[in-house]
Design a protein around this motif. Structure first.
Motif, short mmCIF file in Angstrom:
data_model
loop_
_atom_site.label_atom_id
_atom_site.label_comp_id
_atom_site.label_asym_id
_atom_site.label_seq_id
_atom_site.Cartn_x
_atom_site.Cartn_y
_atom_site.Cartn_z
N PHE A 16 7.73 15.56 -9.64
CA PHE A 16 9.07 14.61 -10.21
C PHE A 16 9.61 13.61 -8.94
CE2 PHE A 16 8.71 18.29 -13.09
CZ PHE A 16 8.70 17.58 -14.18
N ILE A 17 9.43 14.25 -7.67
CA ILE A 17 9.96 13.66 -6.67
C ILE A 17 8.94 13.51 -5.50
CG2 ILE A 17 11.74 13.59 -4.72
CD1 ILE A 17 13.66 15.23 -6.30
N VAL A 18 8.68 12.09 -5.23
CA VAL A 18 7.65 11.90 -4.24
C VAL A 18 8.11 11.55 -2.80
CG1 VAL A 18 5.37 10.42 -3.80
CG2 VAL A 18 5.94 11.32 -6.19
N CYS A 19 7.89 12.22 -2.02
CA CYS A 19 8.42 11.80 -0.53
C CYS A 19 7.32 11.38 0.49
CB CYS A 19 9.14 12.80 0.02
SG CYS A 19 10.44 13.42 -0.79
N PRO A 20 7.22 10.20 1.04
CA PRO A 20 6.40 9.97 2.19
C PRO A 20 6.84 10.69 3.33
CG PRO A 20 7.90 8.20 2.07
CD PRO A 20 8.38 9.09 0.75
N THR A 21 5.53 10.98 4.09
CA THR A 21 6.05 11.75 5.39
C THR A 21 5.34 10.91 6.57
OG1 THR A 21 4.22 13.50 5.32
CG2 THR A 21 6.36 14.33 4.42
N PRO A 74 3.63 10.92 10.47
CA PRO A 74 2.57 11.87 11.24
C PRO A 74 3.18 13.04 11.88
CG PRO A 74 2.01 9.53 11.74
CD PRO A 74 3.26 9.37 11.19
N SER A 75 4.45 13.10 12.14
CA SER A 75 5.23 14.37 12.60
C SER A 75 5.45 15.02 11.35
CB SER A 75 6.38 13.87 13.40
OG SER A 75 5.89 13.15 14.49
N GLY A 76 5.39 14.67 10.08
CA GLY A 76 5.80 15.37 9.05
C GLY A 76 7.14 15.24 8.46
N VAL A 127 0.96 -1.26 0.01
CA VAL A 127 -0.08 -0.17 0.11
C VAL A 127 0.82 1.21 -0.07
CG1 VAL A 127 -1.77 1.36 1.17
CG2 VAL A 127 -1.90 -1.22 1.16
N HIS A 128 2.08 1.25 0.82
CA HIS A 128 2.60 2.52 0.86
C HIS A 128 3.49 2.55 -0.64
CE1 HIS A 128 3.01 1.24 5.23
NE2 HIS A 128 2.98 2.75 5.35
N TYR A 129 4.02 1.56 -1.23
CA TYR A 129 4.51 1.76 -2.54
C TYR A 129 3.77 2.26 -3.48
CZ TYR A 129 8.74 -0.53 -0.54
OH TYR A 129 9.95 -1.05 0.30
N ASN A 130 2.28 1.65 -3.36
CA ASN A 130 1.27 2.05 -4.44
C ASN A 130 0.93 3.31 -4.29
OD1 ASN A 130 1.39 -0.50 -5.92
ND2 ASN A 130 -0.24 -1.37 -4.53
N GLN A 131 0.93 3.90 -3.17
CA GLN A 131 0.48 5.42 -3.05
C GLN A 131 1.72 6.40 -3.36
OE1 GLN A 131 -0.27 5.64 1.20
NE2 GLN A 131 -2.53 5.05 0.97
N ILE A 132 2.79 5.94 -3.26
CA ILE A 132 4.02 6.53 -3.69
C ILE A 132 4.11 6.54 -5.25
CG2 ILE A 132 6.51 6.87 -3.70
CD1 ILE A 132 6.15 5.77 -0.91
N LEU A 133 3.73 5.50 -5.88
CA LEU A 133 3.88 5.46 -7.49
C LEU A 133 2.68 6.23 -8.01
CD1 LEU A 133 4.64 1.65 -7.67
CD2 LEU A 133 6.05 3.57 -8.29
N ALA A 134 1.50 6.05 -7.37
CA ALA A 134 0.30 7.11 -7.94
C ALA A 134 0.68 8.25 -7.56
CB ALA A 134 -0.89 6.55 -7.13
N ALA A 135 1.29 9.02 -6.87
CA ALA A 135 1.60 10.33 -6.50
C ALA A 135 2.46 10.78 -7.76
CB ALA A 135 2.23 10.63 -5.30
N PRO A 186 1.36 12.53 3.15
CA PRO A 186 1.13 12.01 4.41
C PRO A 186 0.99 10.48 4.38
CG PRO A 186 -0.03 13.85 4.05
CD PRO A 186 0.50 13.32 2.74
N MET A 187 1.49 9.90 5.29
CA MET A 187 1.49 8.29 5.48
C MET A 187 1.79 8.10 6.90
SD MET A 187 3.61 6.65 2.18
CE MET A 187 2.27 5.93 1.05
#
Length: 141
Positions: free
Chosen positions: A67-72, A74-76, A51-59, A116-117
């Protein structure tokens, strides 16, 4: 290790003693040229799921300058894995020393999208003790 399509490949880094950049470079050079993006992940993050990987790919959306997708977490705080559009392959391969890809992220904030993740994107287990504590906590549920 690299994953291209459905194929996994493992590459040793002859210059691993030069730091984190050597691993990134070895992976990038093994990927070939028909890429839309590169997803940089760490092997010591056990709570990440598809799920994490798929959300990042979708963004990833070059049309919106994502062009760059960074997950964060809950603290940012930014975590992993981080997706880089193919336009950054040369930058990734050109890193030197014990420098990760954060140096690239920090230079182009206008092309970075934070999503946000949960805390899984920042749980990084670097020692046997950390792995033991994680396993014990998991068993207690």
């Amino acid at each position: 290790a690299c994953l291209v399509g459905s194929e996994m490949c493992i590459r040793d880094s002859d210059d691993a003693g030069l730091g984190m950049s050597a691993s990134l470079r070895a992976g990038i050079l093994a990927l070939g040229t028909k890429l839309r993006a590169v997803l940089v992940g760490l092997a010591d993050m056990p709570d990440l799921t598809p799920v994490h990987y798929n959300q990042i790919l979708a963004a990833h959306n070059p049309a919106e300058n994502h062009f760059i997708v960074c997950p964060t977490n809950p603290s940012g705080q930014r975590g992993h894995p981080v997706l880089f559009d193919t336009k950054f392959v040369e930058n990734l391969a050109g890193l030197k020393g014990d420098t990760g890809a954060k140096a690239i992220v920090n230079t182009v904030p206008e092309w970075v999208v934070d999503i946000p993740m949960d805390a899984a994107v920042s749980l990084d287990l670097d020692t046997p003790e950390a792995w033991g504590a994680w396993e014990e906590k998991r068993l207690k549920g």
